[in-house]
Write a protein that holds these residues in place. Structure first.
Motif, mmCIF file in Angstrom:
data_model
loop_
_atom_site.group_PDB
_atom_site.id
_atom_site.type_symbol
_atom_site.label_atom_id
_atom_site.label_comp_id
_atom_site.label_asym_id
_atom_site.label_seq_id
_atom_site.Cartn_x
_atom_site.Cartn_y
_atom_site.Cartn_z
ATOM 1 N N LYS A 225 -3.441 -39.030 -27.555
ATOM 2 C CA LYS A 225 -4.566 -38.276 -27.000
ATOM 3 C C LYS A 225 -5.268 -39.064 -25.892
ATOM 4 O O LYS A 225 -5.992 -38.485 -25.079
ATOM 5 N N SER A 226 -5.067 -40.374 -25.848
ATOM 6 C CA SER A 226 -5.625 -41.216 -24.796
ATOM 7 C C SER A 226 -4.557 -41.461 -23.736
ATOM 8 O O SER A 226 -3.380 -41.650 -24.058
ATOM 9 N N TRP A 227 -4.951 -41.478 -22.471
ATOM 10 C CA TRP A 227 -3.983 -41.630 -21.386
ATOM 11 C C TRP A 227 -3.421 -43.044 -21.348
ATOM 12 O O TRP A 227 -4.163 -44.019 -21.345
ATOM 13 N N LYS A 228 -2.107 -43.161 -21.321
ATOM 14 C CA LYS A 228 -1.431 -44.465 -21.319
ATOM 15 C C LYS A 228 -0.610 -44.700 -20.055
ATOM 16 O O LYS A 228 0.035 -45.745 -19.926
ATOM 17 N N GLY A 229 -0.602 -43.747 -19.138
ATOM 18 C CA GLY A 229 0.165 -43.925 -17.911
ATOM 19 C C GLY A 229 -0.469 -44.942 -16.986
ATOM 20 O O GLY A 229 -1.652 -45.270 -17.099
ATOM 21 N N LYS A 230 0.329 -45.430 -16.039
ATOM 22 C CA LYS A 230 -0.148 -46.428 -15.077
ATOM 23 C C LYS A 230 -0.661 -45.736 -13.812
ATOM 24 O O LYS A 230 -0.069 -44.772 -13.334
ATOM 25 N N GLY A 231 -1.754 -46.258 -13.278
ATOM 26 C CA GLY A 231 -2.285 -45.751 -12.024
ATOM 27 C C GLY A 231 -2.892 -44.370 -12.160
ATOM 28 O O GLY A 231 -3.261 -43.921 -13.240
ATOM 29 N N GLY A 232 -2.990 -43.686 -11.042
ATOM 30 C CA GLY A 232 -3.576 -42.366 -11.041
ATOM 31 C C GLY A 232 -5.097 -42.410 -11.076
ATOM 32 O O GLY A 232 -5.711 -43.480 -11.136
ATOM 33 N N GLN A 233 -5.706 -41.237 -11.018
ATOM 34 C CA GLN A 233 -7.153 -41.094 -11.054
ATOM 35 C C GLN A 233 -7.525 -40.241 -12.250
ATOM 36 O O GLN A 233 -6.730 -39.423 -12.705
ATOM 37 N N SER A 234 -8.738 -40.404 -12.734
ATOM 38 C CA SER A 234 -9.135 -39.692 -13.938
ATOM 39 C C SER A 234 -10.285 -38.733 -13.662
ATOM 40 O O SER A 234 -11.042 -38.891 -12.704
ATOM 41 N N ALA A 235 -10.398 -37.727 -14.520
ATOM 42 C CA ALA A 235 -11.494 -36.760 -14.463
ATOM 43 C C ALA A 235 -11.795 -36.321 -15.877
ATOM 44 O O ALA A 235 -10.917 -36.330 -16.752
ATOM 45 N N ASN A 236 -13.034 -35.933 -16.118
ATOM 46 C CA ASN A 236 -13.463 -35.583 -17.462
ATOM 47 C C ASN A 236 -13.224 -34.100 -17.759
ATOM 48 O O ASN A 236 -13.676 -33.229 -17.019
ATOM 49 N N GLY A 237 -12.504 -33.840 -18.829
ATOM 50 C CA GLY A 237 -12.287 -32.470 -19.269
ATOM 51 C C GLY A 237 -11.342 -31.690 -18.374
ATOM 52 O O GLY A 237 -11.006 -32.095 -17.259
ATOM 53 N N SER A 238 -10.922 -30.535 -18.886
ATOM 54 C CA SER A 238 -10.046 -29.668 -18.093
ATOM 55 C C SER A 238 -10.759 -29.147 -16.856
ATOM 56 O O SER A 238 -10.151 -28.979 -15.795
ATOM 57 N N ALA A 239 -12.059 -28.912 -16.977
ATOM 58 C CA ALA A 239 -12.827 -28.440 -15.824
ATOM 59 C C ALA A 239 -12.854 -29.505 -14.725
ATOM 60 O O ALA A 239 -12.734 -29.184 -13.538
ATOM 61 N N GLY A 240 -12.998 -30.771 -15.126
ATOM 62 C CA GLY A 240 -13.028 -31.853 -14.155
ATOM 63 C C GLY A 240 -11.704 -32.024 -13.438
ATOM 64 O O GLY A 240 -11.663 -32.218 -12.208
ATOM 65 N N VAL A 241 -10.599 -31.954 -14.185
ATOM 66 C CA VAL A 241 -9.276 -32.072 -13.565
ATOM 67 C C VAL A 241 -9.032 -30.895 -12.624
ATOM 68 O O VAL A 241 -8.539 -31.069 -11.498
ATOM 69 N N SER A 242 -9.391 -29.701 -13.073
ATOM 70 C CA SER A 242 -9.204 -28.511 -12.231
ATOM 71 C C SER A 242 -9.951 -28.657 -10.914
ATOM 72 O O SER A 242 -9.419 -28.331 -9.834
ATOM 73 N N ALA A 243 -11.186 -29.133 -10.977
ATOM 74 C CA ALA A 243 -11.996 -29.287 -9.771
ATOM 75 C C ALA A 243 -11.365 -30.276 -8.797
ATOM 76 O O ALA A 243 -11.379 -30.069 -7.578
ATOM 77 N N GLN A 244 -10.800 -31.356 -9.326
ATOM 78 C CA GLN A 244 -10.166 -32.357 -8.470
ATOM 79 C C GLN A 244 -8.915 -31.801 -7.799
ATOM 80 O O GLN A 244 -8.689 -32.006 -6.600
ATOM 81 N N ILE A 245 -8.091 -31.097 -8.550
ATOM 82 C CA ILE A 245 -6.867 -30.550 -7.970
ATOM 83 C C ILE A 245 -7.215 -29.526 -6.891
ATOM 84 O O ILE A 245 -6.561 -29.455 -5.841
ATOM 85 N N LYS A 246 -8.238 -28.757 -7.131
ATOM 86 C CA LYS A 246 -8.634 -27.724 -6.168
ATOM 87 C C LYS A 246 -9.135 -28.332 -4.864
ATOM 88 O O LYS A 246 -8.928 -27.771 -3.783
ATOM 89 N N SER A 247 -9.784 -29.488 -4.948
ATOM 90 C CA SER A 247 -10.425 -30.061 -3.769
ATOM 91 C C SER A 247 -9.633 -31.165 -3.088
ATOM 92 O O SER A 247 -9.862 -31.455 -1.901
ATOM 93 N N VAL A 248 -8.695 -31.789 -3.780
ATOM 94 C CA VAL A 248 -7.959 -32.934 -3.225
ATOM 95 C C VAL A 248 -6.561 -32.501 -2.798
ATOM 96 O O VAL A 248 -5.768 -32.009 -3.613
ATOM 97 N N LYS A 249 -6.244 -32.690 -1.532
ATOM 98 C CA LYS A 249 -4.932 -32.326 -1.015
ATOM 99 C C LYS A 249 -3.847 -33.241 -1.566
ATOM 100 O O LYS A 249 -4.081 -34.418 -1.826
ATOM 101 N N ASN A 250 -2.647 -32.660 -1.730
ATOM 102 C CA ASN A 250 -1.465 -33.391 -2.196
ATOM 103 C C ASN A 250 -1.671 -34.000 -3.578
ATOM 104 O O ASN A 250 -1.202 -35.100 -3.874
ATOM 105 N N SER A 251 -2.378 -33.243 -4.424
ATOM 106 C CA SER A 251 -2.699 -33.711 -5.777
ATOM 107 C C SER A 251 -1.886 -32.980 -6.830
ATOM 108 O O SER A 251 -1.288 -31.918 -6.581
#
Length: 378
Positions: A225-251
């Motif tokens: 349930k905790s992220w174990k991948g290397k690198g990348g950027q994080s966002a809180n909750g599904s709403a937070g991830v959705s907002a980042q994908i919507k606003s950040v190009k090539n995401s």
């Protein structure tokens, strides 16, 4: 095998019908209809107007999975119209937070995108006097791999490639591995902006369960349930991830189908080994869910999902969101309200209503067991 395929096909057809129908009928006030303390609300009527309110209504506090957030918003509004004496406050916060608050006795029920672990059940006994926490599968859905890539409308990925992207082993959109899965698609020679959940999340657990099963070792970590991948950027909750994908190009990121639809995000198809890549649709998720099995014991209804399915039209990254409640030892002042509300959301009408929100209505064979378990809560 023929019988299993027929069953999967039937459920997929049923899901298409339910998802196509926006049967969000308004709920009429029906406060004169009450459920007895024995839990008759577990067999809630098929019409929202016939919701069986608790004989002893009381506010309910809950928290947890953001994956079921849109479903819970719809349910608590519909239920509250019928049963004005029971206000359901669902705070979200992620599955890990919800389970923790439940085992600490702070809330009446929790939402979780993964079944309880033995340590969680042991911890719950302090909050469930004379009993323990159980898993009640209430919301089914899928995890979409969402993307926002310049000039790309359709994208196909598979287990190894997805794992390498989220583990920073593949860092450019025109990487040969991605290109091989997408012939004829012009992929930009730009950096991949990968986003993952910052909070403990059942959505992360389901995605990493798929990666651990299908990546051929590219994803070295176990499902978590905790992220174990290397690198990348994080966002809180599904709403937070959705907002980042919507606003950040090539995401690229991962959210439940309901969030992808709400935010008009594009979802990748998954190459599973079937004859063609499988699109992220409720009907295709239903094909996979048709083959799930109950592995919990007693009143616990934890399900086993096949993340490595290669069946035709079976989307592999599925999820089941559970409501976590005490089988025995619930607080007396909220027990009636808890059984009434959980009985309603397990009902056919409540399940059909969320079909229009990007979810997969729970198979009848599962929802029937859930209704029985809710009626027996003590």
């Amino acid at each position: 095998m023929i019988q299993r395929n027929r069953r999967a096909k039937a459920l997929a057809i049923g899901a298409v019908a339910l998802v196509s129908s926006l049967s969000l009928a308004a709920c009429g006030t029906d406060n004169n209809t009450t459920a007895s303390s024995t839990g008759s609300s577990g067999a809630a009527a098929s019409s929202p107007a016939a919701i069986a309110c608790a004989s002893k209504q009381a506010p309910l506090l809950a928290a947890g999975s953001t994956a079921q957030g849109p479903a819970m918003d719809l349910w608590k509004t519909t239920y509250g119209t019928a049963c004005s004496g029971t206000t359901v406050n669902y705070a979200g916060g992620g599955s890990g937070t919800g389970v923790q608050q439940f085992t600490q006795g702070k809330i009446s029920f929790a939402g979780s995108d993964f079944a309880l672990k033995p340590a969680d059940i042991t911890a719950s006994k302090a909050a469930c006097t004379g009993g323990q926490a159980i898993d009640l599968p209430m919301v089914a859905g899928l995890v979409s791999i969402v993307f926002n890539v310049d000039g790309v409308d359709k994208l196909t990925l598979d287990g190894p490639t997805t794992a390498k992207i989220f583990d920073s082993q593949i860092t450019k959109w025109n990487d040969p591995a991605i290109a091989a899965l997408n012939p004829g698609v012009t992929l930009p020679a730009t950096d991949i902006q990968a986003f993952h959940r910052s909070d403990d999340s059942g959505t992360t657990f389901n995605l990493t369960s798929y990666l651990a099963k299908t990546s051929g070792g590219a994803w070295a970590a176990a499902a978590d349930k905790s992220w174990k991948g290397k690198g990348g950027q994080s966002a809180n909750g599904s709403a937070g991830v959705s907002a980042q994908i919507k606003s950040v190009k090539n995401s690229i990121g991962y959210v439940e189908l309901s969030y992808a639809q709400q935010n008009s995000l594009k979802s990748a198809a998954i190459a599973t080994g079937a004859s063609k890549p499988v699109e992220a649709t409720a009907a295709n998720a239903a094909t996979t869910l048709a083959n799930s099995t109950v592995v919990g014991t007693g009143s616990d209804l934890a399900l086993q999902l096949d993340y490595g399915t290669k069946a035709e039209n079976a989307y592999p990254i599925v999820l089941v969101t559970y409501e976590i409640a005490c089988d025995k030892g619930n607080k007396p002042d909220t027990l009636d309200a808890l059984k009434s509300f959980l009985g309603y959301i397990a009902s056919d009408s409540a399940q059909q209503a969320i079909g229009g929100k990007g979810y997969v209505p729970m198979p009848a064979a599962v929802s029937g067991k859930v209704k029985a378990a809710v009626s027996n809560l003590g």
